[in-house]
Design a protein around this motif. Structure first.
Motif, PDB file in Angstrom:
ATOM      1  N   PHE A   3      -1.750  -6.151  -0.149  1.00 31.29           N
ATOM      2  CA  PHE A   3      -1.218  -7.508  -0.265  1.00 31.29           C
ATOM      3  C   PHE A   3      -1.772  -8.321   0.895  1.00 31.29           C
ATOM      4  N   PHE A  36       9.000   1.552   1.156  1.00 27.84           N
ATOM      5  CA  PHE A  36       8.340   0.809   0.070  1.00 27.84           C
ATOM      6  C   PHE A  36       6.859   0.672   0.434  1.00 27.84           C
ATOM      7  N   SER A  37       6.268   1.794   0.788  1.00 30.37           N
ATOM      8  CA  SER A  37       4.982   1.757   1.512  1.00 30.37           C
ATOM      9  C   SER A  37       3.773   1.496   0.630  1.00 30.37           C
ATOM     10  N   TYR A  38       3.910   1.649  -0.708  1.00 27.65           N
ATOM     11  CA  TYR A  38       2.808   1.360  -1.645  1.00 27.65           C
ATOM     12  C   TYR A  38       1.573   2.174  -1.266  1.00 27.65           C
ATOM     13  N   PHE A  43       0.462  -0.648   6.004  1.00 25.06           N
ATOM     14  CA  PHE A  43       1.210  -0.846   7.262  1.00 25.06           C
ATOM     15  C   PHE A  43       1.134   0.409   8.135  1.00 25.06           C
ATOM     16  N   ASP A  65       7.526   5.991  -0.619  1.00 25.18           N
ATOM     17  CA  ASP A  65       7.447   5.163  -1.829  1.00 25.18           C
ATOM     18  C   ASP A  65       7.768   6.042  -3.039  1.00 25.18           C
ATOM     19  N   LEU A  66       8.391   5.422  -3.980  1.00 25.35           N
ATOM     20  CA  LEU A  66       8.840   6.084  -5.195  1.00 25.35           C
ATOM     21  C   LEU A  66       7.700   6.436  -6.143  1.00 25.35           C
ATOM     22  N   VAL A  93      13.592   5.308  -1.671  1.00 20.00           N
ATOM     23  CA  VAL A  93      13.914   4.968  -0.278  1.00 20.00           C
ATOM     24  C   VAL A  93      15.403   5.191   0.023  1.00 20.00           C
ATOM     25  N   ALA A 100      13.646  -4.702  -8.267  1.00 19.10           N
ATOM     26  CA  ALA A 100      13.148  -3.409  -8.750  1.00 19.10           C
ATOM     27  C   ALA A 100      14.254  -2.640  -9.430  1.00 19.10           C
ATOM     28  N   SER A 132      15.181   1.193 -10.440  1.00 17.39           N
ATOM     29  CA  SER A 132      14.847   2.618 -10.458  1.00 17.39           C
ATOM     30  C   SER A 132      15.910   3.317 -11.296  1.00 17.39           C
TER      31      SER A 132
HETATM   32  N1  SAH Z   1       4.890  -2.683   1.726  1.00 18.05           N
HETATM   33  C1  SAH Z   1       3.782  -2.568   0.800  1.00 18.05           C
HETATM   34  C2  SAH Z   1       4.020  -3.303  -0.491  1.00 18.05           C
HETATM   35  C3  SAH Z   1       5.258  -2.899  -1.223  1.00 18.05           C
HETATM   36  S1  SAH Z   1       5.134  -3.152  -2.942  1.00 18.05           S
HETATM   37  C4  SAH Z   1       2.517  -3.080   1.456  1.00 18.05           C
HETATM   38  O1  SAH Z   1       2.568  -3.817   2.414  1.00 18.05           O
HETATM   39  O2  SAH Z   1       1.439  -2.741   0.966  1.00 18.05           O
HETATM   40  C5  SAH Z   1       6.620  -2.456  -3.453  1.00 18.05           C
HETATM   41  C6  SAH Z   1       6.593  -0.937  -3.527  1.00 18.05           C
HETATM   42  O3  SAH Z   1       7.959  -0.523  -3.592  1.00 18.05           O
HETATM   43  C7  SAH Z   1       5.916  -0.355  -4.746  1.00 18.05           C
HETATM   44  O4  SAH Z   1       4.873   0.492  -4.318  1.00 18.05           O
HETATM   45  C8  SAH Z   1       7.019   0.422  -5.462  1.00 18.05           C
HETATM   46  O5  SAH Z   1       6.566   1.671  -5.972  1.00 18.05           O
HETATM   47  C9  SAH Z   1       8.011   0.667  -4.351  1.00 18.05           C
HETATM   48  N2  SAH Z   1       9.416   0.863  -4.726  1.00 18.05           N
HETATM   49  C10 SAH Z   1      10.193   0.123  -5.536  1.00 18.05           C
HETATM   50  N3  SAH Z   1      11.453   0.592  -5.542  1.00 18.05           N
HETATM   51  C11 SAH Z   1      11.487   1.658  -4.705  1.00 18.05           C
HETATM   52  C12 SAH Z   1      12.511   2.566  -4.267  1.00 18.05           C
HETATM   53  N4  SAH Z   1      13.745   2.451  -4.715  1.00 18.05           N
HETATM   54  N5  SAH Z   1      12.170   3.524  -3.395  1.00 18.05           N
HETATM   55  C13 SAH Z   1      10.896   3.634  -2.939  1.00 18.05           C
HETATM   56  N6  SAH Z   1       9.907   2.811  -3.315  1.00 18.05           N
HETATM   57  C14 SAH Z   1      10.190   1.835  -4.181  1.00 18.05           C
END
Ligand code: SAH
Length: 397
Positions: free
Chosen positions: A205, A229-231, A235, A251-252, A281, A306, A308
């Motif tokens: 992003f 939510f590390s994608y 970071f 990340d999920l 998370v 989101a 889940s």
């Molecule tokens: N922080 C990231 C972008 C996050 S995008 C960056 O800077 O690149 C959002 C992410 O949250 C997605 O990868 C999605 O898979 C994850 N996500 C959504 N709900 C979640 C949950 N309950 N637990 C863990 N990850 C989750």
């Protein structure tokens, strides 16, 4: 001559449109039935039929299209699009000249004068995002503008609206030569792997560039970092390169494991030295509390909405509770990076969530840094919702 349909605006909306508000709101229109074809040019007029502005009809979740000009005589044609894109390119001259950063936003929708359209640059490749069928109607103008204005390796595109299965998207390739993916781009000298040929998200992003740099340069050294939510873990990569003793990415999504390993590897970091966890998370928070795991820095960057298996998360409703969980596992004097792209609340409200979370946790805090969108993500003052990014670095006392 282009045919221009007349759209009548309710009187209470007229002032804000005259002041330059760019979004055609469903609620503001009296004769909604006049909008018949996506991409059609519309003239907004007041109840006395006085001209207000000209734009196009294109349905997004935000609204019904965008105003492009307040000049009645201006034509919405090739030269209109080329003019806007040319100006946007000129504004990013320093980024184009940078050798440290080769990925950034070139055209930011209404912030650069055309709502519903963004263009990003990835080391020689241009990626166009079309946010409605309406804006896609101007395909030729946009592609021809790029052909006339820039040299490129290739152009890719993504349709970010419901195509109803009508078009089968292949890899989004438009022109030039196909890329080799991952394409490696640089951001402040850090390698990032991107895939322009996969789904809506390319692997990074771009709006968090300044935040990542700040974490690397000013906060990471000697610290343990939890990235939630590390994608693809970008970071975490910046934190590790900034001297973090260890990063933990959670990340999920199953894909996040290999994607995160890849981002570390292309920066020469042994993935065995970092934790990459595929888990919800909220489950991870419970585990960390149970195991008394504490971190010097916790990064929170959830999606604005989101769902889940166990719950739905909405930033506007649930951010405070998310913060409370993070506070529990952040060391004293540690840092929480709270980030949100929720466009339905502003910085003031976001800081309100932060204040509430700390008060309810009986913990004192201070705010160290604040970020909104970087300058390549141009915004206009008449459309505050366009400046969606809010990032706050909070120190726990
Ligand atoms: N922080 C990231 C972008 C996050 S995008 C960056 O800077 O690149 C959002 C992410 O949250 C997605 O990868 C999605 O898979 C994850 N996500 C959504 N709900 C979640 C949950 N309950 N637990 C863990 N990850 C989750």
């Amino acid at each position: 001559m282009q045919t221009e349909s007349i759209v009548k605006v309710k009187s209470k909306f007229v002032k804000s449109y005259q002041a330059g508000f760019p979004l055609i709101l469903k609620d503001a229109i009296l004769n909604i039935e006049s909008l018949t074809k996506e991409g059609m040019i519309v003239q907004l007029v007041d109840e006395k039929s006085q001209f207000i502005g000209k734009g196009y009809y294109g349905k997004q979740n935000k609204g019904y299209g965008w105003i492009l000009t307040q000049n009645k005589k201006e034509k919405i044609d090739q030269s209109f699009f080329e003019g806007k894109i040319k100006k946007a390119l000129a504004k990013r001259k320093d980024l184009f000249n940078s050798t440290q950063t080769t990925a950034f936003r070139v055209f930011n929708a209404e912030g650069d004068g055309i709502g519903g359209l963004t263009i990003d640059y990835f080391n020689g490749y241009y990626l166009i995002n079309w946010y409605s069928e309406g804006i896609f109607a101007f395909y030729d103008y946009v592609i021809d503008s790029l052909r006339n204005l820039v040299e490129y390796e290739g152009i890719y595109q993504k349709k970010r609206y419901d195509t109803g299965g009508k078009y089968i998207e292949e890899d989004g390739f438009v022109d030039g030569k196909r890329g080799q993916f991952p394409l490696i781009v640089k951001e402040n000298d850090v390698n990032i792997a991107v895939y322009l040929n996969e789904g809506a998200m390319v692997g990074v992003f771009l709006d968090q560039r300044d935040v990542r740099k700040t974490i690397r340069d000013q906060y990471a050294k000697g610290k343990t970092v939890l990235n939630t939510f590390s994608y693809t873990g970008v970071f975490s990569v910046f934190a590790a390169l900034g001297g973090a003793t260890k990063t933990t990415s959670v990340d999920l999504a199953n894909r996040s494991l290999d994607k995160t390993k890849e981002q570390f590897s292309i920066n020469g970091i042994d993935t065995e030295t970092q934790d990459i966890i595929v888990e919800d998370v909220f489950q991870y928070f419970k585990y960390a509390v149970r195991k008394k795991k504490m971190f010097d820095m916790v990064i929170l960057d959830p999606p604005s909405f989101a769902r889940s298996k166990k719950r739905t998360f909405s930033a506007a409703k649930d951010y405070k509770d998310l913060l409370k969980e993070a506070i529990l596992i952040t060391e004293k004097e540690g840092i929480i990076v709270a980030s949100t792209n929720g466009a339905n609340f502003d910085m003031k409200k976001f800081k309100g969530f932060i204040d509430q979370a700390f008060k309810e946790s009986n913990v004192k805090y201070s705010i160290k840094e604040e970020f909104s969108l970087p300058s390549d993500f141009a915004t206009i003052k008449q459309y505050k919702e366009g400046n969606y990014l809010k990032v706050v670095f909070i120190q726990k006392h």
